[in-house]
Design an enzyme around this catalytic site. Structure first.
Site, PDB file in Angstrom:
ATOM      1  N   GLU A 196     -17.038 -17.225  -3.289  1.00 28.05           N
ATOM      2  CA  GLU A 196     -18.292 -17.880  -3.689  1.00 28.05           C
ATOM      3  C   GLU A 196     -18.842 -18.750  -2.563  1.00 28.05           C
ATOM      4  OE1 GLU A 196     -17.945 -19.764  -7.530  1.00 28.05           O
ATOM      5  OE2 GLU A 196     -17.581 -17.850  -8.535  1.00 28.05           O
ATOM      6  N   TYR A 264     -20.433 -14.035 -15.428  1.00 23.37           N
ATOM      7  CA  TYR A 264     -19.756 -14.448 -16.653  1.00 23.37           C
ATOM      8  C   TYR A 264     -20.690 -14.287 -17.847  1.00 23.37           C
ATOM      9  CZ  TYR A 264     -15.910 -16.428 -13.942  1.00 23.37           C
ATOM     10  OH  TYR A 264     -14.832 -16.589 -13.119  1.00 23.37           O
ATOM     11  N   GLU A 319     -14.642 -11.446 -10.540  1.00 19.94           N
ATOM     12  CA  GLU A 319     -14.634 -12.469 -11.594  1.00 19.94           C
ATOM     13  C   GLU A 319     -15.611 -12.046 -12.679  1.00 19.94           C
ATOM     14  OE1 GLU A 319     -14.938 -16.631 -10.607  1.00 19.94           O
ATOM     15  OE2 GLU A 319     -13.819 -16.382  -8.724  1.00 19.94           O
ATOM     16  N   GLN A 368      -9.451 -15.375 -16.841  1.00 18.19           N
ATOM     17  CA  GLN A 368      -8.289 -15.246 -15.987  1.00 18.19           C
ATOM     18  C   GLN A 368      -7.092 -14.827 -16.833  1.00 18.19           C
ATOM     19  OE1 GLN A 368      -7.641 -18.586 -13.399  1.00 18.19           O
ATOM     20  NE2 GLN A 368      -9.773 -18.675 -12.792  1.00 18.19           N
TER      21      GLN A 368
END
Length: 517
Positions: A196, A264, A319, A368
């Site tokens: 990131e 996300y 992610e 995670q």
């Protein structure tokens, strides 16, 4: 009279059209597959965050209350082996760009401490380091994916790490590894060059990071002398298509093997809501962001296609998952949340998207693994439970390294709320080396069952069986008091006739069909 007959016919035709629009057909072409669903799409992410590492994976070698091997929980290892975890990303995340790997090697009582500035401000003792992680990956049978420190590190630091874990000859770092008890190198292939970089990795512009990446990648020599390193550039945040454009344009193709993407699923970024006490409107909003993954993967892939038509460079979604408010009474910096049937819907639909884009998406890492965000495992001291997401990923592991079968979902089966529409049905299919076909189906509708007609083309397979994950309420979850409230069952809700399989999917359910001779 004629007018009356005309009106009756018109109404009948309208009704038939409406009925057809609400019926869903899935056409699977079993003889046209050409892309392999890379098993690494089913990868996981383990950051030094909350109780993911300490208390999740690692409880210490001297822990007599929790059975462990070299400090790693035995129950966790066995559960993850059942998932067939192919690749595991570590040590971050944001933590990676503050982590100096040499602090985590050598005698544990001599290692310096580190303050985890990103996640809770806790002090860690570095007792879980490179050897611990890579040896754990060997126990799991998983490929390690190491995220290097670019934000606060130096080029030589990452180059030395590569040499330490991969060099088999005589060198300062290889000799140091042997002094620390590991004779043979681990041969780590997957490397993240920062994380990131548009945010916690340094708030860089893509133009600046592209040059930094070129520098770091140049000095990451492959010390194994057997296979090339797989260097993954820190990629875009959600729909930042300019970031992908710059990386693909400015980084020479011989310096990069993968470009990352992070996205996300949540109700609203500033109002994520509870992980368990959510209403249907919040569920709908979460699924809206989850299903946007289709658009993200498609548009980022289109940019990559312009510069890399041979699709040599992988899109790595390292992610992804649901993100809600932490559970009441827990540290806000630990990101501990429960896992409901909503998360099962996110997992099923997202994995279907990745499968269907297997030509470009060749790795993904759920965020995670344990006790953080959309975890597959939750622990409480010596107790451990498996989440709905765990069960979906176990159901879907049949797709690993199988051939993607092209399919088409036709019909107007939708899930509607407040003037918005989402496709109710998600699907993907594959055929393994033994010729067995697996079709994964998801109905995200909160209250309606959906009938699907699957049409099989190009196969003589006829024996059908299935597995389903469902529950009475969207908000249901597995707890330490009731760890098996949600678990998989045999699925009988289908009928086979000729080349057609009629399937009835309950509301918010995930089904995997097995079709064989």
């Amino acid at each position: 009279m004629k007018k009356k007959i005309y009106l009756i016919c018109l109404l009948s035709c309208t009704a038939l059209i409406a009925l057809a629009q609400h019926k869903t057909s899935v056409f699977i072409n079993a003889d046209q597959g050409k892309h392999i669903i890379n098993k690494n799409i089913y990868g996981h992410f383990a950051e030094h965050l909350g109780r993911c590492i300490y208390g999740g994976f690692y409880v210490g070698e001297n822990n007599e209350k929790i059975p462990n091997t070299a400090g790693v929980r035995n129950d966790v290892i066995e559960a993850l082996k059942e998932l067939k975890v192919p690749v595991l990303r570590w040590p971050g995340g944001c933590f990676a760009d503050t982590y100096h790997w040499m602090d985590g090697i050598g005698p544990k009582d001599e290692r310096p401490t580190i303050v985890n500035q990103w996640w809770g401000g806790v002090t860690e003792d570095n007792s879980f380091g490179t050897h611990d992680f890579l040896n754990m990956c060997e126990m799991l049978g998983a490929e390690p994916y190491l995220a290097g420190n670019v934000g606060s590190g130096a080029v030589h630091e990452l180059a030395d790490w590569v040499q330490y874990v991969n060099h088999n000859g005589t060198s300062p770092m290889a000799d140091l590894r042997r002094e620390n008890g590991r004779k043979e190198p681990w041969g780590v292939k997957y490397w993240g060059v920062g994380n990131e970089m548009w945010g916690c990795g340094g708030h860089m512009t893509p133009e600046y990071y592209a040059n930094v990446f070129r520098q770091y990648s140049t000095f990451m020599t492959d010390w194994s002398n057997s296979s090339s390193l797989f260097r993954i550039a820190s990629g875009a945040n959600v729909g930042d298509y300019h970031w992908t454009e710059v990386l693909m344009r400015d980084v020479p193709k011989n310096l990069v093997e993968g470009v990352a993407l992070h996205s996300y699923s949540f109700v609203e970024w500033n109002e994520k809501g509870s992980a368990t006490a959510f209403n249907e409107a919040q569920y709908f909003s979460t699924m809206e962001t989850a299903l946007k993954m289709e658009e993200l993967v498609t548009r980022h892939s289109t940019i990559m296609d312009k510069y890399d038509p041979e699709k040599r460079i992988a899109l790595v979604v390292d992610e992804w998952g649901g993100w809600y408010n932490v559970e009441e009474g827990t540290n806000p910096g630990f990101l501990y949340q429960q896992n409901t049937m909503r998360d099962a819907m996110i997992a099923g639909t997202t994995l279907n998207i990745f499968n269907n884009h297997a030509d470009r998406v060749r790795m993904a890492n759920l965020a995670q693994t344990i006790n953080v965000l959309q975890a597959v495992i939750l622990t409480n001291e010596s107790e451990m439970i498996l989440t709905p997401t765990y069960h979906v990923m176990k159901m879907y592991n049949v797709h690993q390294d199988a051939t993607l079968l092209p399919l088409e979902v036709m019909g107007g089966s939708t899930y509607e709320m407040n003037g918005k529409k989402l496709p109710a049905i998600s699907a993907s299919a594959s055929k393994n080396k033994a010729g067995v076909i697996h079709a994964s189906l998801v109905n995200i509708h909160a209250s309606e069952s959906k009938e699907i007609e699957i049409v099989l083309r190009g196969t003589e397979n006829s024996k059908v069986s299935g597995t389903i994950l469902k529950s009475a309420k969207l908000q249901d979850f597995n707890s330490f008091e009731n760890p098996d409230k949600i678990k998989t069952e045999d699925f009988k809700g289908f009928k086979r006739k000729g080349d057609k399989i009629t399937v009835t999917l309950p509301p918010f359910s995930v089904v995997v069909l097995k079709i064989e001779k």
